[in-house]
Each structure stands twice: as C-alpha cells, then as structure tokens.
Design a protein around this motif. Sequence first.
Motif, short mmCIF file in Angstrom:
data_model
loop_
_atom_site.label_atom_id
_atom_site.label_comp_id
_atom_site.label_asym_id
_atom_site.label_seq_id
_atom_site.Cartn_x
_atom_site.Cartn_y
_atom_site.Cartn_z
N ALA A 99 0.85 -1.21 0.00
CA ALA A 99 0.00 0.00 0.00
C ALA A 99 0.88 1.25 0.00
CB ALA A 99 -0.94 -0.01 1.21
N ILE A 100 1.96 1.22 0.76
CA ILE A 100 2.87 2.38 0.80
C ILE A 100 3.54 2.57 -0.55
CG2 ILE A 100 5.10 3.17 1.74
CD1 ILE A 100 4.15 2.19 4.48
N ARG A 101 4.02 1.47 -1.15
CA ARG A 101 4.67 1.58 -2.46
C ARG A 101 3.70 2.10 -3.51
NH1 ARG A 101 7.12 -4.08 -1.22
NH2 ARG A 101 9.24 -3.55 -0.52
N GLU A 102 2.47 1.58 -3.49
CA GLU A 102 1.48 1.97 -4.50
C GLU A 102 1.12 3.45 -4.34
OE1 GLU A 102 -2.11 -0.35 -4.26
OE2 GLU A 102 -2.92 0.51 -6.11
N PHE A 103 0.97 3.89 -3.09
CA PHE A 103 0.61 5.29 -2.85
C PHE A 103 1.77 6.21 -3.25
CE2 PHE A 103 0.03 9.20 -0.48
CZ PHE A 103 -1.33 9.42 -0.58
N ALA A 104 3.00 5.81 -2.87
CA ALA A 104 4.17 6.64 -3.20
C ALA A 104 4.31 6.76 -4.72
CB ALA A 104 5.44 6.03 -2.60
N THR A 105 4.06 5.66 -5.43
CA THR A 105 4.14 5.70 -6.89
C THR A 105 3.06 6.64 -7.44
OG1 THR A 105 5.01 3.46 -6.94
CG2 THR A 105 4.02 4.28 -8.99
N LEU B 122 -4.56 10.23 -12.50
CA LEU B 122 -5.71 10.41 -11.62
C LEU B 122 -6.32 9.05 -11.25
CD1 LEU B 122 -5.24 13.31 -12.45
CD2 LEU B 122 -7.69 13.55 -12.85
N ILE B 123 -6.36 8.16 -12.24
CA ILE B 123 -6.92 6.83 -12.00
C ILE B 123 -6.00 6.04 -11.07
CG2 ILE B 123 -7.46 4.64 -13.17
CD1 ILE B 123 -8.46 6.58 -15.53
N ARG B 124 -4.68 6.21 -11.27
CA ARG B 124 -3.70 5.54 -10.39
C ARG B 124 -3.85 6.06 -8.96
NH1 ARG B 124 0.53 6.63 -13.32
NH2 ARG B 124 0.29 4.75 -14.54
N TYR B 125 -4.05 7.38 -8.81
CA TYR B 125 -4.20 7.93 -7.46
C TYR B 125 -5.52 7.46 -6.83
CZ TYR B 125 -4.28 10.80 -3.36
OH TYR B 125 -4.34 11.19 -2.05
N ALA B 126 -6.57 7.40 -7.65
CA ALA B 126 -7.86 6.92 -7.13
C ALA B 126 -7.70 5.51 -6.55
CB ALA B 126 -8.91 6.93 -8.24
N ALA B 127 -6.99 4.66 -7.29
CA ALA B 127 -6.80 3.27 -6.84
C ALA B 127 -5.95 3.22 -5.58
CB ALA B 127 -6.17 2.45 -7.95
N ALA B 128 -4.87 4.00 -5.55
CA ALA B 128 -3.94 3.93 -4.42
C ALA B 128 -4.53 4.55 -3.16
CB ALA B 128 -2.63 4.63 -4.78
N SER B 129 -5.40 5.55 -3.34
CA SER B 129 -5.90 6.29 -2.18
C SER B 129 -7.27 5.80 -1.72
CB SER B 129 -6.03 7.78 -2.53
OG SER B 129 -7.07 7.97 -3.47
N GLY B 130 -8.00 5.14 -2.62
CA GLY B 130 -9.37 4.73 -2.29
C GLY B 130 -10.39 5.83 -2.52
N ASP B 131 -9.96 6.96 -3.12
CA ASP B 131 -10.90 8.05 -3.43
C ASP B 131 -11.37 7.91 -4.87
OD1 ASP B 131 -12.26 10.36 -4.07
OD2 ASP B 131 -10.84 11.71 -3.09
N HIS B 132 -12.55 7.31 -5.01
CA HIS B 132 -13.06 7.00 -6.35
C HIS B 132 -14.14 7.97 -6.81
CE1 HIS B 132 -10.79 3.27 -6.70
NE2 HIS B 132 -11.07 3.08 -5.42
N ASN B 133 -14.16 9.17 -6.24
CA ASN B 133 -15.14 10.17 -6.67
C ASN B 133 -15.05 10.35 -8.19
OD1 ASN B 133 -16.57 12.55 -7.21
ND2 ASN B 133 -16.07 13.42 -5.20
N PRO B 134 -16.20 10.15 -8.90
CA PRO B 134 -16.14 10.19 -10.37
C PRO B 134 -15.77 11.55 -10.97
CG PRO B 134 -18.38 9.74 -9.58
CD PRO B 134 -17.50 9.71 -8.39
N ILE B 135 -15.77 12.63 -10.19
CA ILE B 135 -15.31 13.92 -10.75
C ILE B 135 -13.83 13.83 -11.15
CG2 ILE B 135 -16.98 15.34 -9.49
CD1 ILE B 135 -14.71 16.24 -7.62
N HIS B 136 -13.14 12.77 -10.69
CA HIS B 136 -11.71 12.63 -11.00
C HIS B 136 -11.46 11.67 -12.15
CE1 HIS B 136 -11.13 14.97 -7.45
NE2 HIS B 136 -11.57 14.04 -6.64
N TRP B 137 -12.54 11.15 -12.76
CA TRP B 137 -12.28 10.27 -13.92
C TRP B 137 -13.38 10.26 -14.96
CZ3 TRP B 137 -15.82 6.21 -14.01
CH2 TRP B 137 -16.40 5.87 -12.79
#
Lengths: 158, 146
Positions: free
Chosen positions: A24-30, B26-41
């Motif tokens: 999770a840390i690696r994925e977030f950092a990336t 943006l899609i990568r950040y949505a996946a990594a953060s868990g913030d899937h608000n559709p205004i970002h995709w």
Amino acid sequence: MSISTAREGHQYPPAHPYQVSREAIREFATAVKSQHPVHHDVDAARELGHRDLVAPPSFAVVVAQRAEAAVVQDPEVGIDFSRVVHADERFTHHSPILAGDTLTAATTLDRIRVMGAGAMVTTRTEIADQDGASRCTVLSSLLVRADEEDDETGGGRA
Amino acid sequence: MSIDISTLEKGTEIGSREVALSRADLIRYAAASGDHNPIHWNERFAREVGLDGVIAHGMLTMGLTVDLVSEWAGDPAAVVDYQARFTRPVPVPDAEDGAPDAPTVTLTVSGRVGAVDVEAGTVRADLTVTLGETKVLAKSQAVVRL
C-alpha cells in the motif's frame, strides 16, 4: 437538501482498523510520484533508522477518509456528496506511519459553517496505533457547494 | 541529516520541479488512495455537477508537492506537519491523441523556507504550486524537523 449544524461536536465511532502494508505504501508513493527509497526499499528505510517502509506524509488520508465517511453518510448532517469539493487538509504527524502499523481512525465533526445554501464542514480525525499511541491528527474541510436553484445568496460556484 | 539548520533563513530556496499529469495518473491515485469520486475520472459526471471537466484530486496535488520537501530534508519522516488549501481546480483533460497516458497538464512546484525555529529544530517550508499563471494551492506549508 440543506445542512444541519445539530451534529457539531459529534464524535463518530472509529472505522475498522487499517493495516498498513508495504505494498500500500509503495502503491501510494508511486501514485504521488515519490521516488524516495524509504517508501519503496525496506533496507533503505532501515538505514535511516526506520523499522520498515515509511508512508509518504499525505498517506494518512487513506486511513482518515474511512472514518470521515461517517460524516458524509450521516443523514442528520445532510451532505449532498455530488456537491462536495475538498477545501483544505492538514496532517500533524506525532510519529511517522510505517508498514506493519495497525491504525484506528476516529472522526469528530468539529465545525459546520453555513454559507448561504452551502456549507463548510470541518472534521478532525485522530489516528492511533495498536498500542493506543496517537500517531497523526488529520484536519479536513469539505465545501458543500450550494445548489444554484436553492441558493438565494448567489453563492453557488465551483 | 545533511542540512545545517543554522545556514537556513527565511527565503532560502529549497528547489523547484515540474510535474506532468495525465488522466491515467488520476486513476492511479484513485486506486492507491481509495478516493473513487467520479469527478476525478468521468467527464460527463464532472460536468453534471457543475465543473468544467475532470479535475485532479486535491490530495494528489498535495501529495505530489510535498515530495520536494521530503527529498530536500533527506527523509520523508522528517515532515511532521503538512497543510494546504485547495483554491483552484486542476483540470486534467483526456489525451486527445497519442498514448492514452500522455500527460495533458504540467504543474510547477517550488519551495522556500518560510520560518526557522532553531530551538525546536524545525523549519517551515512554504510551497507554491502553479498551473500556468494560476496558483492552485494556498497556505501549502510543511514543517520539517531537522
């Protein structure tokens, strides 16, 4: 839909504990384009004196938002999520979040400032570890934009 | 750590960089953060809720920005406090041609020392993030313990 301030000061039950994994840390950092080795390489993290991979400074949002969701979903507050934009965020780290931590987040609805038909909703989320030690305090404000049709003050804007 | 706090003063530059963003980021950040608000995709959804199109997560901009401070400090764990206000949206259009993950916007991130507290051993870094001439964050400040 209108916002009620009746829940100001309410503390919501903690979210299900979050286990911080190396992946999770690696994925977030990336995702935030952070190449620093302490986010990716366990040996590099240990060389700097850390037990395991170090989470980027804004990673705490992942843990906090699971608890903050209780506010957005609370029908007694009345937030229309389709009209929400993020207004501000602050992380105060008491000690860095590391892989292997099990974190519990609990959110308090600190303040609701009604602005016309919209509102600014500020939450405070305390993140603690498995030993009960406070690790991070997260302040977050959501701007609930007024629906133009309801807004007599003309305050509705992006 | 390599930085000598006594050599720092208000205004000392800590660096600058450009960060290119694509819809894929943006899609990568949505996946990594868990913030899937559709205004970002999703363009249609973003317009339906009154935006001009898909915008980056404020937290993505905030997350990208602090890396400048982490690198400068030498250890991301030295960042003990970090805050920002999201004042202007960062629209991230879909790539019209070429690779689907081709960047469509570029943010410029720069930082200066805003305050030094020698007794506490802390330095406040004040960060500026611009899209063209527009500042997209306000009060973007990171406190570093050296």
